[in-house]
Design a protein around this motif. Structure first.
Motif, PDB file in Angstrom:
ATOM      1  N   ILE A 227     -48.912 100.402 -48.160  1.00 25.55           N
ATOM      2  CA  ILE A 227     -49.821  99.289 -48.127  1.00 25.55           C
ATOM      3  C   ILE A 227     -49.484  97.899 -47.428  1.00 25.55           C
ATOM      4  O   ILE A 227     -50.100  96.974 -47.507  1.00 25.55           O
ATOM      5  CB  ILE A 227     -49.896  98.630 -49.364  1.00 25.55           C
ATOM      6  CG1 ILE A 227     -48.384  98.733 -49.996  1.00 25.55           C
ATOM      7  CG2 ILE A 227     -50.422 100.027 -50.643  1.00 25.55           C
ATOM      8  CD1 ILE A 227     -48.453  98.143 -51.820  1.00 25.55           C
ATOM      9  N   ALA A 228     -48.516  98.265 -46.798  1.00 31.32           N
ATOM     10  CA  ALA A 228     -48.429  96.922 -46.605  1.00 31.32           C
ATOM     11  C   ALA A 228     -46.523  96.827 -45.199  1.00 31.32           C
ATOM     12  O   ALA A 228     -46.110  97.484 -45.353  1.00 31.32           O
ATOM     13  CB  ALA A 228     -47.817  95.519 -47.080  1.00 31.32           C
ATOM     14  N   THR A 229     -47.218  96.255 -43.978  1.00 28.28           N
ATOM     15  CA  THR A 229     -45.897  95.987 -43.093  1.00 28.28           C
ATOM     16  C   THR A 229     -45.698  95.187 -42.813  1.00 28.28           C
ATOM     17  O   THR A 229     -46.021  94.361 -42.970  1.00 28.28           O
ATOM     18  CB  THR A 229     -46.202  97.069 -41.629  1.00 28.28           C
ATOM     19  OG1 THR A 229     -46.909  96.064 -41.141  1.00 28.28           O
ATOM     20  CG2 THR A 229     -46.638  98.583 -42.129  1.00 28.28           C
ATOM     21  N   GLY A 230     -44.584  94.579 -42.448  1.00 26.90           N
ATOM     22  CA  GLY A 230     -44.102  93.267 -41.670  1.00 26.90           C
ATOM     23  C   GLY A 230     -43.137  93.809 -41.277  1.00 26.90           C
ATOM     24  O   GLY A 230     -42.467  94.583 -40.714  1.00 26.90           O
ATOM     25  N   ASP A 231     -42.581  92.011 -40.231  1.00 29.63           N
ATOM     26  CA  ASP A 231     -41.366  92.291 -39.382  1.00 29.63           C
ATOM     27  C   ASP A 231     -40.516  90.634 -39.541  1.00 29.63           C
ATOM     28  O   ASP A 231     -42.175  90.245 -38.720  1.00 29.63           O
ATOM     29  CB  ASP A 231     -41.551  92.862 -37.785  1.00 29.63           C
ATOM     30  CG  ASP A 231     -42.684  92.547 -37.115  1.00 29.63           C
ATOM     31  OD1 ASP A 231     -42.478  91.518 -36.812  1.00 29.63           O
ATOM     32  OD2 ASP A 231     -43.629  93.059 -37.273  1.00 29.63           O
ATOM     33  N   GLY A 232     -40.106  90.400 -39.460  1.00 36.52           N
ATOM     34  CA  GLY A 232     -39.591  89.384 -38.425  1.00 36.52           C
ATOM     35  C   GLY A 232     -38.369  88.847 -37.852  1.00 36.52           C
ATOM     36  O   GLY A 232     -37.166  89.936 -38.012  1.00 36.52           O
ATOM     37  N   SER A 233     -37.534  87.538 -37.749  1.00 32.61           N
ATOM     38  CA  SER A 233     -36.240  87.245 -37.144  1.00 32.61           C
ATOM     39  C   SER A 233     -36.075  86.188 -37.679  1.00 32.61           C
ATOM     40  O   SER A 233     -36.294  85.603 -38.710  1.00 32.61           O
ATOM     41  CB  SER A 233     -36.394  86.324 -35.799  1.00 32.61           C
ATOM     42  OG  SER A 233     -37.173  85.348 -35.714  1.00 32.61           O
ATOM     43  N   TYR A 234     -34.045  86.846 -38.327  1.00 31.45           N
ATOM     44  CA  TYR A 234     -33.364  86.738 -39.049  1.00 31.45           C
ATOM     45  C   TYR A 234     -32.370  85.867 -38.638  1.00 31.45           C
ATOM     46  O   TYR A 234     -31.751  86.720 -37.108  1.00 31.45           O
ATOM     47  CB  TYR A 234     -33.199  87.806 -40.227  1.00 31.45           C
ATOM     48  CG  TYR A 234     -34.618  87.568 -41.127  1.00 31.45           C
ATOM     49  CD1 TYR A 234     -34.819  86.650 -41.916  1.00 31.45           C
ATOM     50  CD2 TYR A 234     -34.879  89.111 -40.759  1.00 31.45           C
ATOM     51  CE1 TYR A 234     -35.851  86.920 -43.303  1.00 31.45           C
ATOM     52  CE2 TYR A 234     -36.419  88.473 -41.403  1.00 31.45           C
ATOM     53  CZ  TYR A 234     -36.059  88.087 -42.223  1.00 31.45           C
ATOM     54  OH  TYR A 234     -37.877  88.182 -43.536  1.00 31.45           O
ATOM     55  N   THR A 235     -31.721  84.794 -39.062  1.00 35.75           N
ATOM     56  CA  THR A 235     -30.156  84.172 -38.091  1.00 35.75           C
ATOM     57  C   THR A 235     -29.074  83.844 -39.556  1.00 35.75           C
ATOM     58  O   THR A 235     -29.976  83.827 -41.273  1.00 35.75           O
ATOM     59  CB  THR A 235     -30.190  83.198 -37.864  1.00 35.75           C
ATOM     60  OG1 THR A 235     -28.924  82.453 -36.753  1.00 35.75           O
ATOM     61  CG2 THR A 235     -30.882  81.880 -38.903  1.00 35.75           C
ATOM     62  N   LEU A 236     -28.298  84.173 -38.621  1.00 38.28           N
ATOM     63  CA  LEU A 236     -26.994  84.131 -39.310  1.00 38.28           C
ATOM     64  C   LEU A 236     -26.327  83.396 -39.182  1.00 38.28           C
ATOM     65  O   LEU A 236     -25.849  82.831 -38.818  1.00 38.28           O
ATOM     66  CB  LEU A 236     -25.929  85.252 -39.508  1.00 38.28           C
ATOM     67  CG  LEU A 236     -26.032  87.075 -39.614  1.00 38.28           C
ATOM     68  CD1 LEU A 236     -25.605  87.892 -38.881  1.00 38.28           C
ATOM     69  CD2 LEU A 236     -26.385  86.688 -41.683  1.00 38.28           C
ATOM     70  N   ARG A 237     -26.674  82.043 -40.156  1.00 39.25           N
ATOM     71  CA  ARG A 237     -25.867  80.364 -40.110  1.00 39.25           C
ATOM     72  C   ARG A 237     -24.410  80.675 -40.398  1.00 39.25           C
ATOM     73  O   ARG A 237     -24.355  80.467 -41.704  1.00 39.25           O
ATOM     74  CB  ARG A 237     -26.820  79.818 -40.891  1.00 39.25           C
ATOM     75  CG  ARG A 237     -28.351  79.616 -40.768  1.00 39.25           C
ATOM     76  CD  ARG A 237     -28.117  78.659 -39.337  1.00 39.25           C
ATOM     77  NE  ARG A 237     -29.774  77.968 -38.460  1.00 39.25           N
ATOM     78  CZ  ARG A 237     -30.450  77.717 -38.875  1.00 39.25           C
ATOM     79  NH1 ARG A 237     -30.302  76.860 -40.068  1.00 39.25           N
ATOM     80  NH2 ARG A 237     -31.490  77.396 -38.368  1.00 39.25           N
ATOM     81  N   SER A 238     -23.776  79.789 -39.998  1.00 35.97           N
ATOM     82  CA  SER A 238     -22.238  79.834 -39.969  1.00 35.97           C
ATOM     83  C   SER A 238     -22.450  78.506 -41.069  1.00 35.97           C
ATOM     84  O   SER A 238     -23.071  77.248 -40.992  1.00 35.97           O
ATOM     85  CB  SER A 238     -21.530  79.295 -39.454  1.00 35.97           C
ATOM     86  OG  SER A 238     -21.507  80.836 -38.702  1.00 35.97           O
ATOM     87  N   ARG A 239     -21.284  78.505 -42.313  1.00 34.92           N
ATOM     88  CA  ARG A 239     -21.665  77.209 -42.754  1.00 34.92           C
ATOM     89  C   ARG A 239     -19.997  77.194 -43.490  1.00 34.92           C
ATOM     90  O   ARG A 239     -19.871  78.579 -44.143  1.00 34.92           O
ATOM     91  CB  ARG A 239     -22.616  76.856 -43.975  1.00 34.92           C
ATOM     92  CG  ARG A 239     -22.262  76.094 -45.568  1.00 34.92           C
ATOM     93  CD  ARG A 239     -23.791  75.775 -46.028  1.00 34.92           C
ATOM     94  NE  ARG A 239     -23.980  76.600 -47.301  1.00 34.92           N
ATOM     95  CZ  ARG A 239     -25.273  77.595 -47.697  1.00 34.92           C
ATOM     96  NH1 ARG A 239     -25.693  76.752 -48.065  1.00 34.92           N
ATOM     97  NH2 ARG A 239     -25.222  77.967 -48.010  1.00 34.92           N
ATOM     98  N   ALA A 240     -19.846  75.914 -43.628  1.00 36.65           N
ATOM     99  CA  ALA A 240     -17.710  76.229 -44.051  1.00 36.65           C
ATOM    100  C   ALA A 240     -18.713  76.322 -45.725  1.00 36.65           C
ATOM    101  O   ALA A 240     -18.973  75.861 -46.435  1.00 36.65           O
ATOM    102  CB  ALA A 240     -17.662  74.833 -44.498  1.00 36.65           C
TER     103      ALA A 240
END
Length: 141
Positions: free
Chosen positions: A127-140
């Motif tokens: 019923i739906a598709t999706g795609d994306g880009s994601y980032t892994l952010r570094s945080r203290a």
């Protein structure tokens, strides 16, 4: 749902983790009246949120090297996952039953990951598709 893994939005929607699979993750939503649009079918905003959340969980599973099974990979407060882009295509509608989203990481490097997702109704109709880009952010911590 494992303690400490969900976000307030995910809790509000009611999206449950099902499993890490060989090449991705699976999550499920048990639809209720609160998930419907004015036409009586699953709201596009709920579908888009399902896709975004599942894609982020797939990134976490891949980054953690999670083994297949029912255990959700734990979040890492020092490395939050941020959505950079998200595209959704609505291919059908559903008015009841459980809805399943399957998300798989398709590529990327150390910091940016590309993920695709598919959403199926109770009869395994796409019923739906999706795609994306994601980032892994570094945080203290």
């Amino acid at each position: 749902m494992s303690a400490g893994t969900a976000t307030p939005l995910r809790d509000f929607i009611g999206l449950r983790f099902v499993a890490v699979e060989r090449d991705g993750i699976r999550m499920r939503l048990d639809m209720g009246a609160q998930h419907l649009n004015q036409g009586g079918t699953l709201h596009g905003g709920v579908l888009t949120s399902m896709i975004d959340i599942a894609c982020a969980v797939a990134v976490r599973a891949h980054a953690n090297g999670a083994a297949p099974g029912p255990q959700e990979p734990p979040p890492d407060a020092t490395q939050p996952i941020i959505t950079l882009t998200l595209n959704t295509a609505f291919l059908g509608a559903t008015a009841s039953g459980p809805v399943t989203v399957v998300a798989r990481q398709r590529g990327g490097g150390k910091r940016i990951r590309f993920v695709a997702a598919e959403v199926f109704d109770a009869h395994d109709k796409l019923i739906a598709t999706g795609d994306g880009s994601y980032t892994l952010r570094s945080r203290a911590p």
